[in-house]
Enzyme design. Structure first.
Site, PDB file in Angstrom:
ATOM      1  N   HIS A 514      30.190  40.239  35.067  1.00  0.00           N
ATOM      2  CA  HIS A 514      29.971  41.443  35.874  1.00  0.00           C
ATOM      3  C   HIS A 514      28.945  41.183  36.983  1.00  0.00           C
ATOM      4  O   HIS A 514      28.252  42.090  37.434  1.00  0.00           O
ATOM      5  CB  HIS A 514      29.499  42.605  34.984  1.00  0.00           C
ATOM      6  CG  HIS A 514      30.506  43.004  33.940  1.00  0.00           C
ATOM      7  ND1 HIS A 514      30.216  43.888  32.925  1.00  0.00           N
ATOM      8  CD2 HIS A 514      31.798  42.638  33.769  1.00  0.00           C
ATOM      9  CE1 HIS A 514      31.300  44.048  32.159  1.00  0.00           C
ATOM     10  NE2 HIS A 514      32.266  43.293  32.654  1.00  0.00           N
TER      11      HIS A 514
HETATM   12  C1  LIG Z   1      36.908  36.797  33.086  1.00  0.00           C
HETATM   13  C2  LIG Z   1      36.474  38.147  33.549  1.00  0.00           C
HETATM   14  C3  LIG Z   1      36.461  39.211  32.660  1.00  0.00           C
HETATM   15  C4  LIG Z   1      36.059  40.482  33.082  1.00  0.00           C
HETATM   16  N1  LIG Z   1      36.219  41.548  32.240  1.00  0.00           N
HETATM   17  C5  LIG Z   1      36.098  42.812  32.746  1.00  0.00           C
HETATM   18  C6  LIG Z   1      36.511  43.943  32.004  1.00  0.00           C
HETATM   19  O1  LIG Z   1      37.041  43.849  30.887  1.00  0.00           O
HETATM   20  N2  LIG Z   1      36.313  45.183  32.552  1.00  0.00           N
HETATM   21  C7  LIG Z   1      35.754  45.349  33.787  1.00  0.00           C
HETATM   22  O2  LIG Z   1      35.580  46.491  34.214  1.00  0.00           O
HETATM   23  N3  LIG Z   1      35.378  44.285  34.525  1.00  0.00           N
HETATM   24  C8  LIG Z   1      35.570  43.029  34.052  1.00  0.00           C
HETATM   25  N4  LIG Z   1      35.273  41.949  34.838  1.00  0.00           N
HETATM   26  C9  LIG Z   1      34.605  42.178  36.149  1.00  0.00           C
HETATM   27  C10 LIG Z   1      35.529  42.664  37.281  1.00  0.00           C
HETATM   28  O3  LIG Z   1      36.815  42.100  37.154  1.00  0.00           O
HETATM   29  C11 LIG Z   1      34.878  42.285  38.625  1.00  0.00           C
HETATM   30  O4  LIG Z   1      33.609  42.892  38.713  1.00  0.00           O
HETATM   31  C12 LIG Z   1      35.702  42.741  39.839  1.00  0.00           C
HETATM   32  O5  LIG Z   1      37.009  42.230  39.731  1.00  0.00           O
HETATM   33  C13 LIG Z   1      35.054  42.277  41.151  1.00  0.00           C
HETATM   34  O6  LIG Z   1      35.811  42.772  42.232  1.00  0.00           O
HETATM   35  P1  LIG Z   1      35.505  42.371  43.764  1.00  0.00           P
HETATM   36  O7  LIG Z   1      36.488  43.125  44.588  1.00  0.00           O
HETATM   37  O8  LIG Z   1      34.070  42.538  44.038  1.00  0.00           O
HETATM   38  O9  LIG Z   1      35.798  40.811  43.847  1.00  0.00           O
HETATM   39  P2  LIG Z   1      37.153  40.027  43.506  1.00  0.00           P
HETATM   40  O10 LIG Z   1      38.065  40.858  42.705  1.00  0.00           O
HETATM   41  O11 LIG Z   1      36.761  38.709  42.985  1.00  0.00           O
HETATM   42  O12 LIG Z   1      37.835  39.863  44.932  1.00  0.00           O
HETATM   43  C14 LIG Z   1      37.437  38.933  45.914  1.00  0.00           C
HETATM   44  C15 LIG Z   1      38.695  38.316  46.519  1.00  0.00           C
HETATM   45  O13 LIG Z   1      38.348  37.665  47.740  1.00  0.00           O
HETATM   46  C16 LIG Z   1      39.046  36.449  47.836  1.00  0.00           C
HETATM   47  N5  LIG Z   1      38.265  35.576  48.745  1.00  0.00           N
HETATM   48  C17 LIG Z   1      37.013  35.112  48.552  1.00  0.00           C
HETATM   49  N6  LIG Z   1      36.633  34.347  49.603  1.00  0.00           N
HETATM   50  C18 LIG Z   1      37.671  34.343  50.483  1.00  0.00           C
HETATM   51  C19 LIG Z   1      37.886  33.729  51.758  1.00  0.00           C
HETATM   52  N7  LIG Z   1      36.943  32.971  52.353  1.00  0.00           N
HETATM   53  N8  LIG Z   1      39.095  33.922  52.371  1.00  0.00           N
HETATM   54  C20 LIG Z   1      40.067  34.693  51.791  1.00  0.00           C
HETATM   55  N9  LIG Z   1      39.904  35.295  50.583  1.00  0.00           N
HETATM   56  C21 LIG Z   1      38.713  35.123  49.943  1.00  0.00           C
HETATM   57  C22 LIG Z   1      39.104  35.950  46.394  1.00  0.00           C
HETATM   58  O14 LIG Z   1      40.145  35.001  46.220  1.00  0.00           O
HETATM   59  C23 LIG Z   1      39.315  37.258  45.623  1.00  0.00           C
HETATM   60  O15 LIG Z   1      40.695  37.556  45.433  1.00  0.00           O
HETATM   61  C24 LIG Z   1      35.629  40.669  34.431  1.00  0.00           C
HETATM   62  C25 LIG Z   1      35.632  39.606  35.323  1.00  0.00           C
HETATM   63  C26 LIG Z   1      36.073  38.352  34.909  1.00  0.00           C
HETATM   64  C27 LIG Z   1      36.089  37.215  35.905  1.00  0.00           C
END
Ligand SMILES: Cc1cc2nc3c(=O)[nH]c(=O)nc-3n(C[C@H](O)[C@H](O)[C@H](O)COP(=O)(O)OP(=O)(O)OC[C@H]3O[C@@H](n4cnc5c(N)ncnc54)[C@H](O)[C@@H]3O)c2cc1C
Ligand SMILES: *[C@@H]1O[C@H](CO)[C@@H](O)[C@H](O)[C@H]1NC(C)=O
Ligand SMILES: *[C@@H]1O[C@H](CO)[C@@H](O)[C@H](O)[C@H]1NC(C)=O
Ligand SMILES: *[C@@H]1O[C@H](CO)[C@@H](O)[C@H](O)[C@H]1NC(C)=O
Ligand SMILES: *[C@@H]1O[C@H](CO)[C@@H](O)[C@H](O)[C@H]1NC(C)=O
Ligand SMILES: *[C@@H]1O[C@H](CO)[C@@H](O)[C@H](O)[C@H]1NC(C)=O
Ligand SMILES: *[C@@H]1O[C@H](CO)[C@@H](O)[C@H](O)[C@H]1NC(C)=O
Ligand SMILES: *[C@@H]1O[C@H](CO)[C@@H](O)[C@H](O)[C@H]1NC(C)=O
Length: 579
Positions: A514
């Protein structure tokens, strides 16, 4: 006890979530707007360019496409048709896959904790444990969001991707145990955040199929959206005229063949670039584009656009600690379904493991959340984790007795946390992980929350409700010694690892993934998520959080994408008031 307990635990952990029964029948939706970046023109023009098709980026793009032309750039591929993503039972597979094509990219923080970040359309929602639960109304108030629009946005997300989990025996015993030891009231099944014990939502449906943020693109207007896969953004381009504020006006990205493309904003006031690259990707890309601490950028020969010392600061990861409890009875396979929300700032959750499936399943070499391949907790000491050693451990596990694989974890996650760290570039290569330090338990209050959380777990293990899933002769101190004897991450072990709760917290800390911060509201972006000091640039994702929302963040990350999309539209279209 002749058998090395660490070996048995490792095997049990490895067996977690490794089971049969689900197959990948999810069909790719009819996304006419989704293309490989190799098919993109050398130069193109849009009203909005969103960097990162993750948990926030997808709902944001779907919403903005209703009225504007939107380009969504994602460095990874499509999640559809990949059983490592769509099947609940494959939880560990994606995290274990270390190939460059994997939907997960492993990183190890300077703290020595093995961690993962997404690299796929749908982002972290394609890798996570699926638990879906809203932020508290207090959190929403403190952040200053519009409560009504927040609720509508959660509802918009839930309609497509949230489900009630099946409550089977083991999870039920944990829930009843929590209530028995005083984590009350029992709030039943709810998405809402309230003190006591509850069953939360999940993004896995009744068939064990994962629904992700990418599914929210079904809401998109296909004629307003272009999604490019394997589009790796290297840089945000700024126009700098005299003393005026730098203006973001385009991006550079490379396709899977390494060919460079440029996308620019169409002329028109209100058009914007939005960074949704996640808590590692967003601060990293800001720095690569010249917005960050000037001295650090200069050391990497990056031209400074804006000296912004707070980019990459205040990175946090909520510490997670767990106790493994072998079970005399068979248990269901479950990811997180129940949470105990305490008054002292720690959340108690649980996951149970498989009865080892054996047979053809062992060919899949998928050993779940705590397998030697995923790295966090394993039977192979960190320094000896060569590919050969890991392969050998996998083989050993495959031949172990079935009994070793019965059981589950009860874990606690520290709220907040209060401790923070920072992120720095290692190189100018956007595909290389930046270096991150989280400083787990640096603040004594975080350590105290962990200790109190472990005390609750001890009581649940000894509760009447849970008793049938525990061997009488395995006392809680023995169970803790078993978990502490199993190598966790790259952390040192001490003689008092299992006798002192403080030391247990420090020595067996893991990530619950997280992690957040790096581009926080109030220091890098304003309350509308506009980047301070530059024009036409926002950041909308987990990097902007000061504090992780809810017991688990994904519901709120998806909600935020929708919420900000609606806000941006209503600012521009007086006639498009949110309903
Ligand atoms: C293994 C795991 C288990 C988890 N379990 C839970 C759970 O059970 N419940 C819960 O609520 N949360 C859980 N989480 C946390 C939750 O999934 C994350 O907090 C959330 O997905 C983050 O979202 P975000 O949009 O900030 O980033 P992300 O979803 O990571 O999105 C960022 C995106 O940007 C893309 N990107 C990055 N840099 C570039 C670039 N230079 N060019 C193009 N694209 C790029 C990446 O490929 C990615 O797709 C878990 C996370 C993980 C990894
Ligand atoms: C997919 O969508 C396109 C355009 O919206 C439509 O022409 C086509 O028939 C659809 N295909 C399927 C299989 O639904
Ligand atoms: C914006 O899009 C919505 C949904 O497609 C539509 O109902 C509305 O009329 C549009 N508004 C404007 C001003 O174009
Ligand atoms: C699934 O993950 C395993 C490793 O855990 C990997 O070998 C396999 O290629 C992956 N499958 C797909 C379709 O990506
Ligand atoms: C939002 O929904 C929650 C229940 O999920 C409710 O307690 C709260 O009052 C609602 N907020 C607003 C502003 O309607
Ligand atoms: C920065 O540029 C200087 C001069 O060209 C070079 O010596 C140095 O190695 C470069 N540093 C980095 C980190 O690329
Ligand atoms: C913990 O287990 C180890 C073996 O892994 C054993 O040597 C040690 O005595 C045990 N300590 C306690 C306190 O049970
Ligand atoms: C545990 O032991 C180590 C030395 O082995 C010591 O430095 C540490 O302070 C002890 N921890 C606690 C919480 O007493």
């Amino acid at each position: 006890m002749g058998v090395g307990w660490w070996r048995l635990i490792g095997a049990a952990l490895a067996g977690m979530l490794f089971f049969h029964g689900f197959c990948s029948s999810e069909k790719a939706p009819n996304y006419t707007f989704m293309k490989q970046a190799t098919s993109a023109p050398y130069i193109s023009y849009y009203d909005y360019i969103i960097i990162g098709g993750g948990t926030a980026g997808c709902p944001l793009a779907a919403t903005l496409s209703q009225n504007y032309s939107v380009l969504l750039l994602e460095r990874g591929g499509s999640p559809y048709g990949n059983p490592n993503i769509t099947d609940l039972g494959a939880f560990g597979a994606a995290l274990s896959d270390l190939s460059p094509k994997s939907p997960s990219q492993r990183f190890i923080s300077e703290d020595g904790v093995i961690n993962a970040r997404a690299r796929v359309l749908g982002g972290g929602s394609c890798l996570n444990a699926g638990f879906y639960t809203r932020a508290s109304t207090d959190y929403v108030k403190e952040v200053g969001w519009d409560g009504r629009l927040v609720n509508e946005s959660y509802g918009w997300v839930e309609k497509l991707v949230a489900f009630e989990p099946p409550m089977k025996q083991w999870q039920t015993a944990v829930r009843d145990g929590l209530v028995e030891v005083g984590v009350v009231p029992n709030n039943g099944f709810t998405y809402d955040h309230m003190y006591g014990t509850k069953v939360g939502g999940t993004i896995f449906d009744a068939d064990g199929h994962r629904h992700t943020a990418a599914d929210l693109l079904e809401y998109a207007n296909p004629s307003g959206l272009t999604v490019l896969l394997h589009a790796n953004v290297h840089k945000i381009l700024f126009r700098i005229k005299g003393k005026a504020r730098p203006l973001a006006h385009g991006v550079n990205f490379r396709d899977a063949s390494g060919i460079k493309h440029k996308a620019y904003l169409k002329i028109g006031s209100g058009n914007e670039i939005i960074v949704s690259a996640g808590a590692l990707g967003s601060p990293q890309l800001m720095m690569l584009s010249g917005v960050g601490p000037a001295e650090h950028l200069k050391a990497h020969n990056i031209t400074v656009v804006l000296d912004q010392p707070m980019v990459g600061q205040r990175m946090s990861d909520n510490p997670m600690n767990a106790i493994f409890i072998p079970s005399p009875l068979p248990v269901e396979v479950s990811l997180i379904q129940v949470v105990g929300i305490t008054h002292f700032g720690s959340y108690i959750e649980a996951a149970s493991g498989a009865n080892f499936a054996g047979g053809s399943q062992s060919d899949k070499k998928d050993f779940g959340m705590f397998s030697p391949q995923t790295g966090q907790l394993s039977t192979v000491p960190p320094k000896q984790r060569t590919p050969e050693a890991i392969a050998k451990a996998v083989e050993t596990m495959s031949s172990l007795d079935e009994a070793a694989f019965k059981g589950g974890f009860i874990l606690e996650k520290v709220m907040g946390p209060i401790s923070t760290g920072h992120l720095e570039l290692r190189s100018r290569n956007p595909s290389e992980n930046p270096s991150v330090t989280f400083n787990y338990f640096k603040e004594p209050q975080d350590l105290q929350r962990c200790v109190e959380g472990i005390k609750i777990i001890e009581k649940v293990i000894d509760s009447t409700s849970f008793s049938k899933f525990k061997y009488d002769y395995l006392s809680v101190p023995t169970l803790m010694n078993m978990t502490a004897s199993s190598p966790v991450n790259l952390l040192p072990r001490h003689d008092n690892s299992s006798t002192s709760l403080e030391q247990y917290c420090k020595d067996t800390v893991m990530t619950i993934w997280h992690y957040h911060g790096g581009c926080q509201v109030g220091s890098v972006v304003d309350h509308d998520h506009k980047v301070l000091g530059v024009d036409a640039l926002r950041i909308i994702d987990g990097s902007t959080f000061n504090y992780s929302p809810g017991t688990n963040p994904q519901a709120t990350v998806m909600m935020l994408g929708r919420y900000m999309g609606v806000k941006i539209l209503s600012e521009r279209l007086a006639s498009d008031e949110p309903k």
